[in-house]
Write an enzyme that holds these catalytic residues in place. Structure first.
Site, PDB file in Angstrom:
ATOM      1  N   ARG A 109     -10.302 -11.401   1.384  1.00  0.00           N
ATOM      2  CA  ARG A 109     -11.221 -12.375   0.805  1.00  0.00           C
ATOM      3  C   ARG A 109     -10.625 -13.784   0.817  1.00  0.00           C
ATOM      4  O   ARG A 109     -11.363 -14.764   0.820  1.00  0.00           O
ATOM      5  CB  ARG A 109     -11.621 -11.947  -0.605  1.00  0.00           C
ATOM      6  CG  ARG A 109     -10.488 -11.886  -1.600  1.00  0.00           C
ATOM      7  CD  ARG A 109     -10.809 -11.008  -2.801  1.00  0.00           C
ATOM      8  NE  ARG A 109     -10.886  -9.597  -2.431  1.00  0.00           N
ATOM      9  CZ  ARG A 109     -11.228  -8.620  -3.280  1.00  0.00           C
ATOM     10  NH1 ARG A 109     -11.528  -8.912  -4.533  1.00  0.00           N
ATOM     11  NH2 ARG A 109     -11.276  -7.375  -2.870  1.00  0.00           N
ATOM     12  N   LYS A 148       0.829  -1.200   0.000  1.00  0.00           N
ATOM     13  CA  LYS A 148       0.000   0.000   0.000  1.00  0.00           C
ATOM     14  C   LYS A 148       0.869   1.258   0.000  1.00  0.00           C
ATOM     15  O   LYS A 148       2.032   1.216   0.427  1.00  0.00           O
ATOM     16  CB  LYS A 148      -0.876   0.024   1.266  1.00  0.00           C
ATOM     17  CG  LYS A 148      -1.923  -1.062   1.341  1.00  0.00           C
ATOM     18  CD  LYS A 148      -2.682  -0.963   2.657  1.00  0.00           C
ATOM     19  CE  LYS A 148      -3.742  -2.052   2.776  1.00  0.00           C
ATOM     20  NZ  LYS A 148      -4.861  -1.856   1.843  1.00  0.00           N
TER      21      LYS A 148
END
EC number: 3.4.11.1
Length: 493
Positions: A347, A273
């Site tokens: 996920r 990130k």
């Protein structure tokens, strides 16, 4: 500590008396003014006009306690809507007014709340708001303590329903506070194994034999085929865990499974990130925190419904052992996933948790996760998303509405499934850029089969980086706990 009293607020031996006010023309007037001496009502109206008090939601102003035993009079805005606690909107006005006041009154030992609380529904709303507002996180530096003692002025002190509402509010607030504490804890102190230990402590503190906990370490995860958790966690020196917290009452009317994302810190892994804002990624375990404390609260309340919580815990770090874009992992149950972006890690761990949950054949499975930045693009910082099978989605939206949390129903368009196709695996972990929140929900849908299922994306609302409001502090908010607990109560009834 909170208690009920029918004494006049003017006679209570507390540090401050809190009165709810609403606008009336160019002035403000106390609501439930029958509790106050006439001269105090006049003072509030006169001072309100002089000081420009409007009675708006979240407005809290301090006045001298003239005519009170307390040294301070506090007015808190009730907005301009009806304060009928029998409606979700009215209950939320009471919650926010009480919470805004107790949040602002840190450092005081005791307050009395003279808000409209004429029945059990109103007692529940005022007590919830007051307790949720009276929160502080002082693990790392000293700060003013939250209000220690709260007296709620009401004519129904002997009413069984009011007493039950007060007891439930205390359990609920402790669950939300426990969730906030976990979210606010620094990631060097809250890593997967540490989270699992805190879960054990929470289960033990609940003091009931109907609550059990099981922890799978990295070896058990590898042996059990939990490839999502193993893959995400392999880049960290602190390995992953899967924690199962099961509440099994003797006469359960059904079984609900809750699955929570528990990424204790999310650097993005190899697909790292940007540095700006990465510190907020300590909150990427808010879903697992909410699941843990919801299950514990259900056990403490003795709800006649079985609840199993699955905490999917990992730390997503870049290193020489981290998973790479183009790696293929095998989720529990055998489906393979091509990892195209290691920052779409939530996920993967949730897929393992969902498969494990569905294996036990619950009546309903609900997952909660700070899953996508796309949630904030779509719904902002205060509104969470609900996806899933139609009836389950509607049930969650209804529970949220009754609990006073903002959850909005979102679709799972079938055409977005094509974006998850992989040339080398059963599916890829990312799809098209647009509709990213929905695509993430479609990915999770692959792992629930025909089980009724709802997916809650709380990426924005789980962590408040802006200013406090109502009963919501800066930092961890505890979002989802109230909705999940209300869902379980509705199922139990």
């Amino acid at each position: 500590m909170i208690s009920l009293t029918s004494s006049s607020p003017a006679e209570l031996d507390v540090d401050a008396v809190v009165v709810g006010v609403q606008a009336q023309g160019t002035s403000v007037v106390p609501v439930a003014a029958d509790w106050l001496p006439a001269e105090l009502t006049r003072q509030i109206t006169q001072d309100g006009a002089r000081l420009g008090i409007t009675g708006a939601v979240d407005e809290v102003r301090r006045l001298p306690g003239t005519g009170l035993r307390a040294a301070m009079l506090v007015v808190t805005g009730l907005g301009d809507g009806p304060t009928d606690a029998g409606t979700p909107a009215g209950a939320e006005l009471l919650r926010r007014a009480a919470g805004a006041a107790t949040r602002e009154l840190t450092g005081l030992d005791s307050v009395a709340l003279a808000l409209p609380a004429q029945d059990a529904d109103a007692v529940a709303a005022v007590a919830e708001g007051a307790l949720l507002g009276a929160y502080g996180f002082a693990r790392y530096h000293a700060q003013d303590a939250p209000v220690g003692r709260i007296e709620l002025v009401t004519p129904v002190v002997k009413d069984k329903a009011a007493k039950a509402a007060l007891a439930r509010a205390e359990v609920l607030a402790e669950a939300v506070h426990g969730t906030r504490d976990l979210v606010n804890t620094a990631p060097n102190d809250l890593y997967p194994a540490a989270f699992a230990d805190l879960a054990k402590a929470a289960v033990k503190a609940a003091g009931t034999r109907s609550l059990k906990i099981t922890v799978l370490d990295e070896k058990a995860l590898a042996a059990g085929g939990y490839g999502g958790l193993v893959g995400v966690g392999q880049g960290s020196a602190r390995p992953p865990r899967l924690v199962k917290v099961a509440y099994s009452p003797s006469k359960a009317s059904g079984h609900v499974a809750l699955v929570g994302k528990g990424i204790t810190f999310d650097s993005g892994g190899i697909s790292i990130k940007p540095a700006a804002g990465m510190e907020a990624m300590k909150s990427d375990m808010a879903g697992a925190a909410a699941v843990l404390h919801t299950v514990v609260a259900a056990a403490r309340l003795g709800l006649p419904v079985a609840v199993t919580g699955w905490l999917c815990l990992a730390e997503n770090m870049p290193s020489g052992t981290a998973q790479r874009p183009s790696d293929v992992v095998t989720i529990r149950g055998g489906k393979t996933v091509e990892v195209l972006n290691t920052d779409a890690e939530g996920r993967l761990v949730m897929a393992d948790g969902l498969v494990a949950a569905v294996e036990e054949k619950p009546d309903l499975v609900v997952d909660i996760a700070t899953l996508t930045g796309a949630q904030m693009v779509a719904l902002g910082h205060r509104v969470s998303a609900v996806m899933g099978t139609d009836e389950a989605r509607a049930e969650l939206v209804d529970a949220a509405h009754g609990a006073g949390e903002q959850f909005w129903p979102m679709p799972l368009p079938a055409d977005l499934r094509a974006g998850l196709k992989s040339k080398v695996a059963d599916l890829a972990n990312i799809g098209d850029r647009f509709g990213g929140m929905l695509t993430a929900g479609i990915f999770l849908q692959e792992f629930v089969g025909t089980t009724p299922w709802a997916h809650l994306d709380v990426a924005g609302p789980a962590f408040n980086e802006r200013t406090p409001f109502g009963y919501t502090p800066v930092g961890g908010t505890g979002v989802g706990v109230r909705t999940l607990l209300r869902l379980l109560e509705q199922r139990a009834s």
